[in-house]
Design a protein around this motif. Structure first.
Motif, PDB file in Angstrom:
ATOM      1  N   LEU A 196       6.809  16.436 -19.963  1.00 40.93           N
ATOM      2  CA  LEU A 196       6.227  16.025 -18.686  1.00 40.93           C
ATOM      3  C   LEU A 196       6.459  14.542 -18.446  1.00 40.93           C
ATOM      4  N   PHE A 197       6.292  13.734 -19.500  1.00 39.82           N
ATOM      5  CA  PHE A 197       6.483  12.299 -19.347  1.00 39.82           C
ATOM      6  C   PHE A 197       7.936  11.979 -19.000  1.00 39.82           C
ATOM      7  N   ASP A 198       8.867  12.681 -19.637  1.00 45.22           N
ATOM      8  CA  ASP A 198      10.282  12.473 -19.318  1.00 45.22           C
ATOM      9  C   ASP A 198      10.574  12.847 -17.867  1.00 45.22           C
ATOM     10  N   LEU A 251       3.247   9.580  -9.703  1.00 44.62           N
ATOM     11  CA  LEU A 251       3.825   9.129 -10.968  1.00 44.62           C
ATOM     12  C   LEU A 251       2.733   8.705 -11.938  1.00 44.62           C
ATOM     13  N   TRP A 252       1.773   7.915 -11.430  1.00 43.61           N
ATOM     14  CA  TRP A 252       0.659   7.504 -12.284  1.00 43.61           C
ATOM     15  C   TRP A 252      -0.148   8.708 -12.741  1.00 43.61           C
ATOM     16  N   LEU A 253      -0.345   9.673 -11.834  1.00 39.63           N
ATOM     17  CA  LEU A 253      -1.098  10.877 -12.188  1.00 39.63           C
ATOM     18  C   LEU A 253      -0.371  11.669 -13.266  1.00 39.63           C
ATOM     19  N   GLY A 254       0.939  11.847 -13.091  1.00 37.06           N
ATOM     20  CA  GLY A 254       1.722  12.569 -14.095  1.00 37.06           C
ATOM     21  C   GLY A 254       1.772  11.835 -15.418  1.00 37.06           C
ATOM     22  N   GLY A 255       1.920  10.501 -15.355  1.00 38.01           N
ATOM     23  CA  GLY A 255       1.920   9.712 -16.586  1.00 38.01           C
ATOM     24  C   GLY A 255       0.602   9.788 -17.311  1.00 38.01           C
ATOM     25  N   GLY A 256      -0.504   9.703 -16.548  1.00 38.05           N
ATOM     26  CA  GLY A 256      -1.831   9.804 -17.173  1.00 38.05           C
ATOM     27  C   GLY A 256      -2.069  11.164 -17.788  1.00 38.05           C
ATOM     28  N   LEU A 257      -1.639  12.215 -17.083  1.00 34.18           N
ATOM     29  CA  LEU A 257      -1.805  13.577 -17.597  1.00 34.18           C
ATOM     30  C   LEU A 257      -0.996  13.781 -18.873  1.00 34.18           C
ATOM     31  N   LEU A 284       0.828  -1.208   0.000  1.00 32.58           N
ATOM     32  CA  LEU A 284       0.000   0.000   0.000  1.00 32.58           C
ATOM     33  C   LEU A 284       0.861   1.256   0.000  1.00 32.58           C
ATOM     34  N   GLU A 285       1.961   1.199   0.742  1.00 29.07           N
ATOM     35  CA  GLU A 285       2.876   2.349   0.760  1.00 29.07           C
ATOM     36  C   GLU A 285       3.458   2.616  -0.617  1.00 29.07           C
ATOM     37  N   ARG A 286       3.795   1.537  -1.355  1.00 25.11           N
ATOM     38  CA  ARG A 286       4.337   1.693  -2.704  1.00 25.11           C
ATOM     39  C   ARG A 286       3.301   2.291  -3.651  1.00 25.11           C
ATOM     40  N   VAL A 287       2.051   1.841  -3.507  1.00 26.24           N
ATOM     41  CA  VAL A 287       0.983   2.378  -4.355  1.00 26.24           C
ATOM     42  C   VAL A 287       0.788   3.859  -4.074  1.00 26.24           C
ATOM     43  N   ASP A 288       0.783   4.222  -2.748  1.00 28.16           N
ATOM     44  CA  ASP A 288       0.621   5.631  -2.391  1.00 28.16           C
ATOM     45  C   ASP A 288       1.783   6.467  -2.911  1.00 28.16           C
TER      46      ASP A 288
END
Length: 360
Positions: free
Chosen positions: A209-211, A17-23, A8-12
Protein backbone atom coordinates in the motif's frame (compact mmCIF):
# COMPACT_ATOMS: atom_id res chain seq x y z
CA UNK A 1 -4.82 35.40 -1.73
CA UNK A 2 -4.08 33.34 -4.82
CA UNK A 3 -0.99 31.91 -3.11
CA UNK A 4 -3.09 30.80 -0.13
CA UNK A 5 -5.62 29.21 -2.46
CA UNK A 6 -2.89 27.29 -4.27
CA UNK A 7 -1.51 26.02 -0.97
CA UNK A 8 -4.98 24.90 0.13
CA UNK A 9 -5.50 23.15 -3.20
CA UNK A 10 -2.21 21.26 -2.73
CA UNK A 11 -3.22 20.20 0.79
CA UNK A 12 -6.61 19.00 -0.49
CA UNK A 13 -4.97 17.13 -3.37
CA UNK A 14 -2.47 15.46 -1.08
CA UNK A 15 -5.15 14.44 1.42
CA UNK A 16 -5.60 10.91 -0.02
CA UNK A 17 -1.80 10.47 -0.04
CA UNK A 18 -1.52 11.36 3.64
CA UNK A 19 -4.48 9.10 4.41
CA UNK A 20 -2.95 6.19 2.50
CA UNK A 21 0.45 6.78 4.07
CA UNK A 22 -1.05 6.91 7.56
CA UNK A 23 -3.07 3.75 6.94
CA UNK A 24 -0.02 1.88 5.64
CA UNK A 25 1.94 2.96 8.73
CA UNK A 26 -0.81 1.75 11.07
CA UNK A 27 -0.97 -1.57 9.20
CA UNK A 28 2.81 -1.93 9.44
CA UNK A 29 2.83 -1.28 13.20
CA UNK A 30 -0.11 -3.64 13.71
CA UNK A 31 1.56 -6.31 11.55
CA UNK A 32 4.81 -6.09 13.53
CA UNK A 33 3.00 -6.53 16.85
CA UNK A 34 0.88 -9.38 15.50
CA UNK A 35 3.99 -11.06 14.09
CA UNK A 36 5.71 -10.81 17.48
CA UNK A 37 2.67 -12.21 19.29
CA UNK A 38 2.18 -15.08 16.84
CA UNK A 39 5.89 -15.94 16.83
CA UNK A 40 5.99 -16.03 20.62
CA UNK A 41 2.89 -18.26 20.71
CA UNK A 42 4.40 -20.58 18.09
CA UNK A 43 7.86 -20.63 19.65
CA UNK A 44 7.92 -24.37 20.39
CA UNK A 45 6.96 -25.72 16.93
CA UNK A 46 8.97 -23.03 15.14
CA UNK A 47 12.04 -23.81 17.22
CA UNK A 48 11.67 -27.51 16.41
CA UNK A 49 11.33 -26.70 12.69
CA UNK A 50 14.33 -24.40 12.64
CA UNK A 51 16.53 -26.77 14.64
CA UNK A 52 15.63 -29.76 12.46
CA UNK A 53 15.98 -27.99 9.11
CA UNK A 54 17.72 -24.64 9.50
CA UNK A 55 20.25 -26.08 11.87
CA UNK A 56 23.20 -24.15 10.49
CA UNK A 57 24.04 -20.51 9.96
CA UNK A 58 24.55 -21.04 6.23
CA UNK A 59 21.05 -22.40 5.78
CA UNK A 60 19.62 -19.40 7.62
CA UNK A 61 21.34 -17.16 5.07
CA UNK A 62 20.04 -19.18 2.11
CA UNK A 63 16.46 -19.38 3.38
CA UNK A 64 16.20 -15.64 4.05
CA UNK A 65 17.72 -14.91 0.63
CA UNK A 66 15.13 -17.12 -1.12
CA UNK A 67 12.29 -15.78 1.05
CA UNK A 68 13.18 -12.26 -0.09
CA UNK A 69 12.77 -13.38 -3.72
CA UNK A 70 9.44 -15.01 -2.93
CA UNK A 71 8.01 -11.99 -1.11
CA UNK A 72 9.81 -9.43 -3.31
CA UNK A 73 10.42 -7.51 -0.09
CA UNK A 74 13.49 -7.70 2.12
CA UNK A 75 11.88 -5.63 4.89
CA UNK A 76 9.31 -8.34 5.69
CA UNK A 77 12.01 -11.03 5.85
CA UNK A 78 14.19 -8.85 8.10
CA UNK A 79 11.23 -8.12 10.38
CA UNK A 80 10.42 -11.84 10.59
CA UNK A 81 14.06 -12.58 11.42
CA UNK A 82 14.09 -10.13 14.33
CA UNK A 83 10.79 -11.56 15.58
CA UNK A 84 12.19 -15.10 15.51
CA UNK A 85 15.27 -13.92 17.38
CA UNK A 86 13.18 -12.25 20.08
CA UNK A 87 11.31 -15.54 20.54
CA UNK A 88 14.73 -17.23 21.00
CA UNK A 89 14.16 -19.42 17.94
CA UNK A 90 17.21 -18.28 15.99
CA UNK A 91 20.65 -17.46 17.35
CA UNK A 92 22.54 -14.20 17.12
CA UNK A 93 24.63 -15.43 14.19
CA UNK A 94 21.56 -16.73 12.37
CA UNK A 95 19.80 -13.40 12.85
CA UNK A 96 22.79 -11.56 11.42
CA UNK A 97 22.88 -13.81 8.35
CA UNK A 98 19.12 -13.70 7.84
CA UNK A 99 19.13 -9.90 7.82
CA UNK A 100 22.10 -10.00 5.45
CA UNK A 101 20.22 -12.47 3.23
CA UNK A 102 17.29 -10.08 3.06
CA UNK A 103 19.69 -7.51 1.57
CA UNK A 104 21.26 -9.93 -0.92
CA UNK A 105 17.86 -10.76 -2.43
CA UNK A 106 16.30 -7.29 -2.26
CA UNK A 107 17.43 -6.20 -5.74
CA UNK A 108 14.98 -8.66 -7.33
CA UNK A 109 12.20 -6.07 -7.07
CA UNK A 110 14.24 -3.64 -9.23
CA UNK A 111 14.63 -6.34 -11.92
CA UNK A 112 10.85 -6.83 -11.75
CA UNK A 113 10.20 -3.08 -12.16
CA UNK A 114 12.50 -3.00 -15.19
CA UNK A 115 10.76 -6.00 -16.73
CA UNK A 116 7.38 -4.30 -16.26
CA UNK A 117 8.75 -1.14 -17.85
CA UNK A 118 9.89 -3.25 -20.82
CA UNK A 119 6.41 -4.79 -21.21
CA UNK A 120 4.78 -1.36 -21.15
CA UNK A 121 7.12 0.33 -23.66
CA UNK A 122 9.29 -1.98 -25.72
CA UNK A 123 11.69 0.70 -26.88
CA UNK A 124 14.73 -1.36 -25.95
CA UNK A 125 15.75 -4.97 -25.32
CA UNK A 126 14.93 -6.91 -22.16
CA UNK A 127 18.60 -6.70 -21.19
CA UNK A 128 18.47 -2.91 -21.38
CA UNK A 129 15.14 -2.79 -19.51
CA UNK A 130 16.43 -4.76 -16.54
CA UNK A 131 19.92 -3.25 -16.71
CA UNK A 132 19.30 -1.12 -13.59
CA UNK A 133 18.17 -4.22 -11.71
CA UNK A 134 21.29 -6.07 -12.81
CA UNK A 135 23.38 -3.08 -11.78
CA UNK A 136 21.64 -3.02 -8.39
CA UNK A 137 22.44 -6.71 -7.86
CA UNK A 138 26.09 -6.11 -8.71
CA UNK A 139 26.37 -3.12 -6.38
CA UNK A 140 24.42 -4.74 -3.55
CA UNK A 141 26.48 -7.92 -3.64
CA UNK A 142 29.76 -5.98 -3.98
CA UNK A 143 28.95 -4.30 -0.66
CA UNK A 144 26.94 -6.84 1.35
CA UNK A 145 28.85 -10.00 0.47
CA UNK A 146 32.10 -8.67 2.02
CA UNK A 147 30.07 -6.99 4.78
CA UNK A 148 28.39 -10.31 5.60
CA UNK A 149 31.68 -12.19 5.70
CA UNK A 150 33.42 -9.50 7.74
CA UNK A 151 30.51 -9.12 10.16
CA UNK A 152 30.22 -12.88 10.62
CA UNK A 153 33.94 -13.15 11.41
CA UNK A 154 33.58 -10.31 13.92
CA UNK A 155 30.51 -11.85 15.60
CA UNK A 156 32.44 -13.37 18.56
CA UNK A 157 33.70 -9.89 19.43
CA UNK A 158 30.34 -8.31 18.62
CA UNK A 159 28.54 -10.78 20.90
CA UNK A 160 30.56 -9.53 23.86
CA UNK A 161 29.60 -6.02 22.81
CA UNK A 162 25.94 -7.05 22.56
CA UNK A 163 26.08 -8.48 26.06
CA UNK A 164 27.39 -5.25 27.54
CA UNK A 165 24.88 -3.22 25.53
CA UNK A 166 22.04 -5.44 26.69
CA UNK A 167 23.01 -4.87 30.30
CA UNK A 168 23.22 -1.09 29.96
CA UNK A 169 20.50 -0.45 27.43
CA UNK A 170 16.85 -1.34 27.58
CA UNK A 171 14.22 -0.34 25.07
CA UNK A 172 11.85 1.52 27.37
CA UNK A 173 9.85 2.99 24.48
CA UNK A 174 6.87 0.70 24.03
CA UNK A 175 4.70 2.08 21.23
CA UNK A 176 2.74 -1.14 20.74
CA UNK A 177 1.66 -1.79 24.31
CA UNK A 178 -1.91 -0.81 23.36
CA UNK A 179 -1.99 -3.48 20.65
CA UNK A 180 -0.64 -6.32 22.79
CA UNK A 181 -4.03 -7.42 24.13
CA UNK A 182 -5.67 -6.98 20.71
CA UNK A 183 -3.13 -9.13 18.88
CA UNK A 184 -3.17 -11.70 21.69
CA UNK A 185 -6.96 -12.01 21.33
CA UNK A 186 -6.64 -12.37 17.54
CA UNK A 187 -4.06 -15.16 17.82
CA UNK A 188 -6.13 -16.91 20.48
CA UNK A 189 -9.26 -16.67 18.31
CA UNK A 190 -7.91 -17.78 14.92
CA UNK A 191 -4.99 -19.95 16.04
CA UNK A 192 -1.22 -19.64 15.99
CA UNK A 193 -0.50 -20.66 12.39
CA UNK A 194 -3.30 -18.55 10.83
CA UNK A 195 -2.22 -15.68 13.07
CA UNK A 196 1.37 -16.01 11.88
CA UNK A 197 0.30 -16.10 8.22
CA UNK A 198 -2.10 -13.20 8.78
CA UNK A 199 0.73 -11.13 10.28
CA UNK A 200 2.94 -11.68 7.23
CA UNK A 201 0.02 -10.83 4.92
CA UNK A 202 -0.62 -7.61 6.85
CA UNK A 203 3.05 -6.63 6.64
CA UNK A 204 3.20 -7.28 2.90
CA UNK A 205 -0.09 -5.42 2.42
CA UNK A 206 1.13 -2.40 4.40
CA UNK A 207 4.35 -2.11 2.41
CA UNK A 208 2.52 -2.70 -0.89
CA UNK A 209 0.00 0.00 0.00
CA UNK A 210 2.81 2.40 0.86
CA UNK A 211 4.52 1.71 -2.46
CA UNK A 212 1.25 2.40 -4.28
CA UNK A 213 0.81 5.63 -2.34
CA UNK A 214 4.31 6.69 -3.32
CA UNK A 215 3.51 5.96 -6.98
CA UNK A 216 0.83 8.68 -6.81
CA UNK A 217 3.41 11.25 -5.78
CA UNK A 218 4.36 13.70 -8.51
CA UNK A 219 8.05 12.90 -8.91
CA UNK A 220 8.71 15.67 -11.43
CA UNK A 221 9.90 18.04 -8.71
CA UNK A 222 12.04 15.26 -7.22
CA UNK A 223 13.77 14.67 -10.55
CA UNK A 224 14.23 18.37 -11.23
CA UNK A 225 15.51 19.30 -7.77
CA UNK A 226 17.50 16.23 -6.77
CA UNK A 227 18.46 13.95 -9.64
CA UNK A 228 20.21 16.71 -11.58
CA UNK A 229 22.69 16.84 -8.69
CA UNK A 230 23.88 13.27 -9.30
CA UNK A 231 27.13 14.37 -10.89
CA UNK A 232 28.70 14.69 -7.44
CA UNK A 233 29.06 11.12 -6.17
CA UNK A 234 28.93 12.14 -2.49
CA UNK A 235 25.73 14.12 -3.04
CA UNK A 236 24.25 11.18 -4.97
CA UNK A 237 25.19 8.84 -2.09
CA UNK A 238 23.46 11.13 0.40
CA UNK A 239 20.36 11.43 -1.78
CA UNK A 240 20.04 7.66 -2.12
CA UNK A 241 20.39 7.21 1.63
CA UNK A 242 17.96 10.06 2.37
CA UNK A 243 15.20 9.08 -0.07
CA UNK A 244 15.32 5.39 0.89
CA UNK A 245 15.59 6.07 4.62
CA UNK A 246 12.70 8.55 4.47
CA UNK A 247 10.37 6.38 2.39
CA UNK A 248 11.68 3.01 3.73
CA UNK A 249 11.09 1.79 0.18
CA UNK A 250 13.79 0.68 -2.24
CA UNK A 251 11.00 0.02 -4.73
CA UNK A 252 10.30 3.77 -4.70
CA UNK A 253 13.80 5.22 -4.39
CA UNK A 254 15.17 3.01 -7.19
CA UNK A 255 11.92 2.50 -9.11
CA UNK A 256 11.58 6.23 -9.67
CA UNK A 257 14.86 6.33 -11.60
CA UNK A 258 14.29 3.18 -13.69
CA UNK A 259 12.60 5.06 -16.60
CA UNK A 260 15.20 7.85 -16.40
CA UNK A 261 18.09 5.39 -16.51
CA UNK A 262 16.52 3.23 -19.23
CA UNK A 263 15.98 6.30 -21.43
CA UNK A 264 19.50 7.62 -20.98
CA UNK A 265 18.70 10.67 -18.81
CA UNK A 266 21.01 9.40 -16.06
CA UNK A 267 24.45 7.94 -16.63
CA UNK A 268 25.81 4.89 -14.86
CA UNK A 269 28.49 6.99 -13.14
CA UNK A 270 25.72 9.14 -11.64
CA UNK A 271 23.43 6.26 -10.63
CA UNK A 272 26.01 4.02 -8.91
CA UNK A 273 26.59 6.23 -5.80
CA UNK A 274 22.83 6.75 -5.47
CA UNK A 275 22.17 2.99 -5.41
CA UNK A 276 24.99 2.50 -2.91
CA UNK A 277 23.31 5.08 -0.65
CA UNK A 278 19.94 3.38 -1.07
CA UNK A 279 21.52 0.09 0.02
CA UNK A 280 22.48 1.73 3.30
CA UNK A 281 19.16 3.49 3.86
CA UNK A 282 17.16 0.32 3.30
CA UNK A 283 18.26 -1.05 6.70
CA UNK A 284 16.71 1.84 8.62
CA UNK A 285 13.27 0.23 8.74
CA UNK A 286 14.80 -2.96 10.20
CA UNK A 287 16.30 -0.89 13.02
CA UNK A 288 12.81 0.52 13.64
CA UNK A 289 11.37 -3.01 13.73
CA UNK A 290 13.95 -4.08 16.32
CA UNK A 291 13.08 -1.04 18.44
CA UNK A 292 9.34 -1.75 18.19
CA UNK A 293 9.93 -5.39 19.20
CA UNK A 294 11.99 -4.12 22.18
CA UNK A 295 15.13 -5.98 21.12
CA UNK A 296 18.30 -4.11 22.15
CA UNK A 297 20.49 -6.89 20.80
CA UNK A 298 18.53 -6.87 17.55
CA UNK A 299 19.01 -3.12 17.28
CA UNK A 300 22.77 -3.30 17.84
CA UNK A 301 23.10 -6.27 15.46
CA UNK A 302 21.32 -4.50 12.60
CA UNK A 303 23.24 -1.29 13.32
CA UNK A 304 26.48 -3.32 13.19
CA UNK A 305 25.61 -4.64 9.71
CA UNK A 306 24.62 -1.14 8.67
CA UNK A 307 27.90 0.29 9.99
CA UNK A 308 30.02 -2.35 8.23
CA UNK A 309 28.09 -1.83 5.00
CA UNK A 310 28.63 1.92 5.30
CA UNK A 311 32.38 1.50 5.79
CA UNK A 312 32.62 -0.80 2.77
CA UNK A 313 30.58 1.69 0.73
CA UNK A 314 32.82 4.60 1.73
CA UNK A 315 35.87 2.53 0.79
CA UNK A 316 34.32 1.79 -2.60
CA UNK A 317 33.65 5.48 -3.24
CA UNK A 318 37.21 6.42 -2.29
CA UNK A 319 38.40 4.02 -5.02
CA UNK A 320 35.54 4.94 -7.29
CA UNK A 321 37.22 4.96 -10.72
CA UNK A 322 38.60 1.39 -10.73
CA UNK A 323 35.44 0.14 -8.97
CA UNK A 324 33.23 1.78 -11.60
CA UNK A 325 35.30 0.35 -14.46
CA UNK A 326 34.87 -3.16 -13.06
CA UNK A 327 31.12 -2.71 -12.56
CA UNK A 328 30.73 -1.22 -16.05
CA UNK A 329 32.60 -4.12 -17.65
CA UNK A 330 30.43 -6.76 -15.98
CA UNK A 331 27.15 -4.91 -16.47
CA UNK A 332 27.84 -4.22 -20.17
CA UNK A 333 28.46 -7.92 -20.70
CA UNK A 334 25.23 -8.77 -18.87
CA UNK A 335 23.17 -6.37 -20.99
CA UNK A 336 24.66 -7.31 -24.36
CA UNK A 337 25.23 -11.07 -23.96
CA UNK A 338 21.94 -12.93 -23.41
CA UNK A 339 23.69 -16.20 -22.50
CA UNK A 340 25.91 -14.51 -19.93
CA UNK A 341 22.85 -12.69 -18.54
CA UNK A 342 20.88 -15.93 -18.29
CA UNK A 343 23.77 -17.65 -16.50
CA UNK A 344 24.00 -14.74 -14.06
CA UNK A 345 20.27 -14.77 -13.31
CA UNK A 346 20.28 -18.55 -12.86
CA UNK A 347 23.21 -18.27 -10.45
CA UNK A 348 21.21 -15.77 -8.37
CA UNK A 349 18.70 -18.56 -7.78
CA UNK A 350 20.98 -21.58 -7.67
CA UNK A 351 23.44 -20.15 -5.13
CA UNK A 352 20.93 -19.38 -2.34
CA UNK A 353 19.06 -22.64 -3.00
CA UNK A 354 22.33 -24.57 -2.74
CA UNK A 355 23.22 -22.74 0.48
CA UNK A 356 19.77 -23.55 1.90
CA UNK A 357 19.85 -27.23 0.93
CA UNK A 358 23.45 -28.32 1.32
CA UNK A 359 24.50 -29.53 4.80
CA UNK A 360 26.91 -26.66 5.43
Amino acid sequence: MSLVNRMLERVDASGPLWLGGGLSLLLFVFGIQLLGTATEAAAAPLEQLFRSYIASDARALGVSWIATYALANGSVVAALSVSLFEAEIVSTSQLFLMVAGSRLGAAAVVVLIGALDYLQKRRYSMGEAISLGLLTFLLTHSVYLPSTVLGYLLLPWLQDLFGSVGERFEVTFQPLVVLESVTADIVAAIGVVPGFVFAVVVLVASLTLFDRVLKQVDTTWLRERFFRRFRNRWVALGLGLFVTGLTTSVAFSLGVIVPLYNRGYLERREVVPYILGANIGTLFDTVVVAVILESPVGVTLVVALLAIGTLVTLGVLLAFSPYLRLIETVQTRLVEDSRFRLAFLVSLVVVPVAIALLPL
